[in-house]
Design a protein around this motif. Structure first.
Motif, PDB file in Angstrom:
ATOM      1  N   ILE A  50      -4.803   5.307   4.811  1.00 49.49           N
ATOM      2  CA  ILE A  50      -5.627   4.913   5.949  1.00 49.49           C
ATOM      3  C   ILE A  50      -5.428   3.437   6.276  1.00 49.49           C
ATOM      4  O   ILE A  50      -5.188   3.054   7.429  1.00 49.49           O
ATOM      5  N   PHE A  51      -5.485   2.609   5.248  1.00 51.20           N
ATOM      6  CA  PHE A  51      -5.477   1.174   5.485  1.00 51.20           C
ATOM      7  C   PHE A  51      -4.097   0.588   5.750  1.00 51.20           C
ATOM      8  O   PHE A  51      -3.996  -0.455   6.402  1.00 51.20           O
ATOM      9  N   ASP A  52      -3.023   1.242   5.279  1.00 49.35           N
ATOM     10  CA  ASP A  52      -1.707   0.654   5.575  1.00 49.35           C
ATOM     11  C   ASP A  52      -1.433   0.635   7.080  1.00 49.35           C
ATOM     12  O   ASP A  52      -0.920  -0.340   7.620  1.00 49.35           O
ATOM     13  N   GLY A  53      -1.827   1.720   7.764  1.00 53.83           N
ATOM     14  CA  GLY A  53      -1.628   1.777   9.207  1.00 53.83           C
ATOM     15  C   GLY A  53      -2.522   0.810   9.955  1.00 53.83           C
ATOM     16  O   GLY A  53      -2.084   0.122  10.886  1.00 53.83           O
ATOM     17  N   ILE A  54      -3.797   0.757   9.549  1.00 56.22           N
ATOM     18  CA  ILE A  54      -4.749  -0.139  10.224  1.00 56.22           C
ATOM     19  C   ILE A  54      -4.302  -1.591  10.078  1.00 56.22           C
ATOM     20  O   ILE A  54      -4.268  -2.350  11.054  1.00 56.22           O
ATOM     21  N   ILE A  55      -3.938  -1.980   8.863  1.00 54.82           N
ATOM     22  CA  ILE A  55      -3.518  -3.361   8.615  1.00 54.82           C
ATOM     23  C   ILE A  55      -2.213  -3.675   9.336  1.00 54.82           C
ATOM     24  O   ILE A  55      -2.050  -4.756   9.911  1.00 54.82           O
ATOM     25  N   ALA A  56      -1.291  -2.724   9.329  1.00 51.56           N
ATOM     26  CA  ALA A  56      -0.004  -2.933  10.014  1.00 51.56           C
ATOM     27  C   ALA A  56      -0.208  -3.170  11.503  1.00 51.56           C
ATOM     28  O   ALA A  56       0.440  -4.040  12.101  1.00 51.56           O
ATOM     29  N   ARG A  57      -1.129  -2.421  12.101  1.00 50.64           N
ATOM     30  CA  ARG A  57      -1.395  -2.613  13.525  1.00 50.64           C
ATOM     31  C   ARG A  57      -2.092  -3.937  13.782  1.00 50.64           C
ATOM     32  O   ARG A  57      -1.810  -4.620  14.765  1.00 50.64           O
ATOM     33  N   LYS A  58      -2.981  -4.311  12.889  1.00 54.95           N
ATOM     34  CA  LYS A  58      -3.676  -5.596  13.028  1.00 54.95           C
ATOM     35  C   LYS A  58      -2.698  -6.761  12.917  1.00 54.95           C
ATOM     36  O   LYS A  58      -2.835  -7.788  13.587  1.00 54.95           O
ATOM     37  N   ALA A  75       3.628  -2.747  12.825  1.00 53.60           N
ATOM     38  CA  ALA A  75       3.739  -1.284  12.782  1.00 53.60           C
ATOM     39  C   ALA A  75       5.045  -0.858  13.437  1.00 53.60           C
ATOM     40  O   ALA A  75       5.069  -0.205  14.478  1.00 53.60           O
ATOM     41  N   THR A  76       6.153  -1.236  12.818  1.00 53.56           N
ATOM     42  CA  THR A  76       7.475  -0.946  13.344  1.00 53.56           C
ATOM     43  C   THR A  76       7.879   0.502  13.092  1.00 53.56           C
ATOM     44  O   THR A  76       7.254   1.209  12.287  1.00 53.56           O
ATOM     45  N   GLU A  77       8.943   0.923  13.757  1.00 54.24           N
ATOM     46  CA  GLU A  77       9.462   2.275  13.542  1.00 54.24           C
ATOM     47  C   GLU A  77       9.819   2.488  12.071  1.00 54.24           C
ATOM     48  O   GLU A  77       9.479   3.519  11.487  1.00 54.24           O
ATOM     49  N   LYS A  78      10.483   1.513  11.473  1.00 53.41           N
ATOM     50  CA  LYS A  78      10.901   1.631  10.076  1.00 53.41           C
ATOM     51  C   LYS A  78       9.705   1.800   9.153  1.00 53.41           C
ATOM     52  O   LYS A  78       9.713   2.663   8.248  1.00 53.41           O
ATOM     53  N   LEU A  79       8.656   1.021   9.372  1.00 52.35           N
ATOM     54  CA  LEU A  79       7.466   1.090   8.525  1.00 52.35           C
ATOM     55  C   LEU A  79       6.755   2.419   8.692  1.00 52.35           C
ATOM     56  O   LEU A  79       6.335   3.037   7.709  1.00 52.35           O
ATOM     57  N   ARG A  80       6.633   2.893   9.935  1.00 54.51           N
ATOM     58  CA  ARG A  80       5.915   4.127  10.193  1.00 54.51           C
ATOM     59  C   ARG A  80       6.683   5.332   9.632  1.00 54.51           C
ATOM     60  O   ARG A  80       6.094   6.285   9.132  1.00 54.51           O
ATOM     61  N   ARG A  81       8.018   5.283   9.715  1.00 51.52           N
ATOM     62  CA  ARG A  81       8.821   6.363   9.147  1.00 51.52           C
ATOM     63  C   ARG A  81       8.688   6.376   7.626  1.00 51.52           C
ATOM     64  O   ARG A  81       8.576   7.438   7.005  1.00 51.52           O
ATOM     65  N   LEU A  82       8.697   5.204   7.034  1.00 54.40           N
ATOM     66  CA  LEU A  82       8.526   5.096   5.584  1.00 54.40           C
ATOM     67  C   LEU A  82       7.172   5.652   5.170  1.00 54.40           C
ATOM     68  O   LEU A  82       7.055   6.388   4.187  1.00 54.40           O
ATOM     69  N   ASP A  83       6.151   5.322   5.936  1.00 49.23           N
ATOM     70  CA  ASP A  83       4.796   5.801   5.671  1.00 49.23           C
ATOM     71  C   ASP A  83       4.748   7.327   5.691  1.00 49.23           C
ATOM     72  O   ASP A  83       4.169   7.961   4.802  1.00 49.23           O
ATOM     73  N   LEU A  99       0.826  -1.203   0.000  1.00 50.33           N
ATOM     74  CA  LEU A  99       0.000   0.000   0.000  1.00 50.33           C
ATOM     75  C   LEU A  99       0.866   1.262   0.000  1.00 50.33           C
ATOM     76  O   LEU A  99       0.556   2.245  -0.686  1.00 50.33           O
ATOM     77  N   ILE A 100       1.951   1.234   0.769  1.00 51.12           N
ATOM     78  CA  ILE A 100       2.874   2.373   0.783  1.00 51.12           C
ATOM     79  C   ILE A 100       3.559   2.515  -0.573  1.00 51.12           C
ATOM     80  O   ILE A 100       3.698   3.628  -1.101  1.00 51.12           O
ATOM     81  N   LEU A 101       3.973   1.386  -1.144  1.00 51.32           N
ATOM     82  CA  LEU A 101       4.595   1.412  -2.475  1.00 51.32           C
ATOM     83  C   LEU A 101       3.624   1.941  -3.520  1.00 51.32           C
ATOM     84  O   LEU A 101       4.002   2.736  -4.394  1.00 51.32           O
ATOM     85  N   PHE A 102       2.362   1.540  -3.410  1.00 44.71           N
ATOM     86  CA  PHE A 102       1.329   2.020  -4.329  1.00 44.71           C
ATOM     87  C   PHE A 102       1.217   3.538  -4.256  1.00 44.71           C
ATOM     88  O   PHE A 102       1.194   4.225  -5.287  1.00 44.71           O
ATOM     89  N   ARG A 103       1.201   4.073  -3.051  1.00 47.31           N
ATOM     90  CA  ARG A 103       1.078   5.523  -2.877  1.00 47.31           C
ATOM     91  C   ARG A 103       2.335   6.234  -3.397  1.00 47.31           C
ATOM     92  O   ARG A 103       2.240   7.313  -3.981  1.00 47.31           O
ATOM     93  N   PHE A 104       3.483   5.626  -3.173  1.00 41.46           N
ATOM     94  CA  PHE A 104       4.728   6.195  -3.679  1.00 41.46           C
ATOM     95  C   PHE A 104       4.715   6.271  -5.208  1.00 41.46           C
ATOM     96  O   PHE A 104       5.120   7.271  -5.789  1.00 41.46           O
ATOM     97  N   MET A 105       4.226   5.219  -5.862  1.00 39.58           N
ATOM     98  CA  MET A 105       4.170   5.181  -7.325  1.00 39.58           C
ATOM     99  C   MET A 105       3.133   6.146  -7.883  1.00 39.58           C
ATOM    100  O   MET A 105       3.238   6.595  -9.027  1.00 39.58           O
ATOM    101  N   LEU A 106       2.131   6.469  -7.072  1.00 42.44           N
ATOM    102  CA  LEU A 106       1.116   7.429  -7.520  1.00 42.44           C
ATOM    103  C   LEU A 106       1.726   8.814  -7.724  1.00 42.44           C
ATOM    104  O   LEU A 106       1.282   9.569  -8.602  1.00 42.44           O
ATOM    105  N   ALA A 107       2.730   9.171  -6.937  1.00 38.73           N
ATOM    106  CA  ALA A 107       3.306  10.522  -6.995  1.00 38.73           C
ATOM    107  C   ALA A 107       3.844  10.864  -8.388  1.00 38.73           C
ATOM    108  O   ALA A 107       3.379  11.846  -8.995  1.00 38.73           O
ATOM    109  N   PRO A 108       4.770  10.090  -8.954  1.00 36.83           N
ATOM    110  CA  PRO A 108       5.241  10.430 -10.303  1.00 36.83           C
ATOM    111  C   PRO A 108       4.163  10.263 -11.370  1.00 36.83           C
ATOM    112  O   PRO A 108       4.170  10.981 -12.378  1.00 36.83           O
ATOM    113  N   THR A 109       3.235   9.339 -11.128  1.00 29.44           N
ATOM    114  CA  THR A 109       2.138   9.136 -12.085  1.00 29.44           C
ATOM    115  C   THR A 109       1.267  10.383 -12.168  1.00 29.44           C
ATOM    116  O   THR A 109       0.919  10.850 -13.265  1.00 29.44           O
TER     117      THR A 109
END
Length: 199
Positions: A45-53, A57-65, A7-17
């Motif tokens: 919204i969902f990357d955080g919810i799913i990560a917590r589930k 939801a590590t420091e590395k993931l949250r910083r990347l988000d 989901l984070i990668l998807f959002r990242f790819m949306l930027a140049p698109t």
């Protein structure tokens, strides 16, 4: 990789698109950009919810988000500037205020902790929703008006909250709902986070 990473990668790819669509198609890309913007927010919204589930939801993931969020919204702003440069110019003071506050958040956090800010505070989430509404009006309807003014005000307030969180926290941590919660952390007073918003 797990679903939050995708989901984070998807959002990242949306930027140049989004920026590319604005550059190539100009005004004809407006509807597609608005749709992609909504998809990007849903992924946020969902990357955080799913990560917590999934308890990832590590420091590395949250910083990347957080960093991808910044890239995503900068891309939206660039696309708006490409399509409606006069609209952005007319509202440059409000945009400059937001950029200065955002920069201060990063500067203060790096100076104090050696890391960028990653609070995912409640007011910041509300600001994200206001950004969605404001950019829908800007890109979709070539209109700034009240939605933009509310976004600027909420942006300044939410960034001030983040700065307060950074200044209050005794050490760097992520996912702090508000400056009040940062105070509780500083005083070693336990509190329960909302699983939906801050795990």
């Amino acid at each position: 990789m797990k679903m939050p990473h995708y989901l984070i990668l998807f959002r990242f790819m949306l930027a140049p698109t989004i920026v590319s669509l604005a550059l190539v198609l100009k005004g004809e890309s407006r509807l597609v950009i608005v749709i992609l913007m909504y998809l990007g927010l849903l992924s946020d919204i969902f990357d955080g919810i799913i990560a917590r589930k999934q308890n990832i939801a590590t420091e590395k993931l949250r910083r990347l988000d957080s960093q991808v969020d910044l890239i995503f919204w900068i891309a939206i702003a660039l696309a708006t500037w490409i399509i409606f440069p006069s609209l952005i110019k007319a509202n440059r003071i409000g945009l400059l205020c937001i950029l200065v506050m955002e920069g201060l958040c990063y500067l203060i956090s790096i100076l104090k902790f050696g890391k960028e800010t990653c609070t995912h505070a409640f007011l910041s989430k509300m600001w994200g929703i206001s950004l969605l509404i404001a950019f829908t009006a800007l890109i979709g309807f070539n209109h700034a008006g009240l939605p933009f003014k509310i976004t600027v005000a909420l942006g300044i307030i939410s960034q001030a909250d983040v700065i307060a969180i950074i200044l209050i926290l005794p050490k760097w941590t992520h996912d702090i709902p508000s400056a009040y919660h940062a105070y509780l952390i500083r005083k070693n007073i336990p509190f329960k986070k909302n699983k939906l918003f801050n795990g």
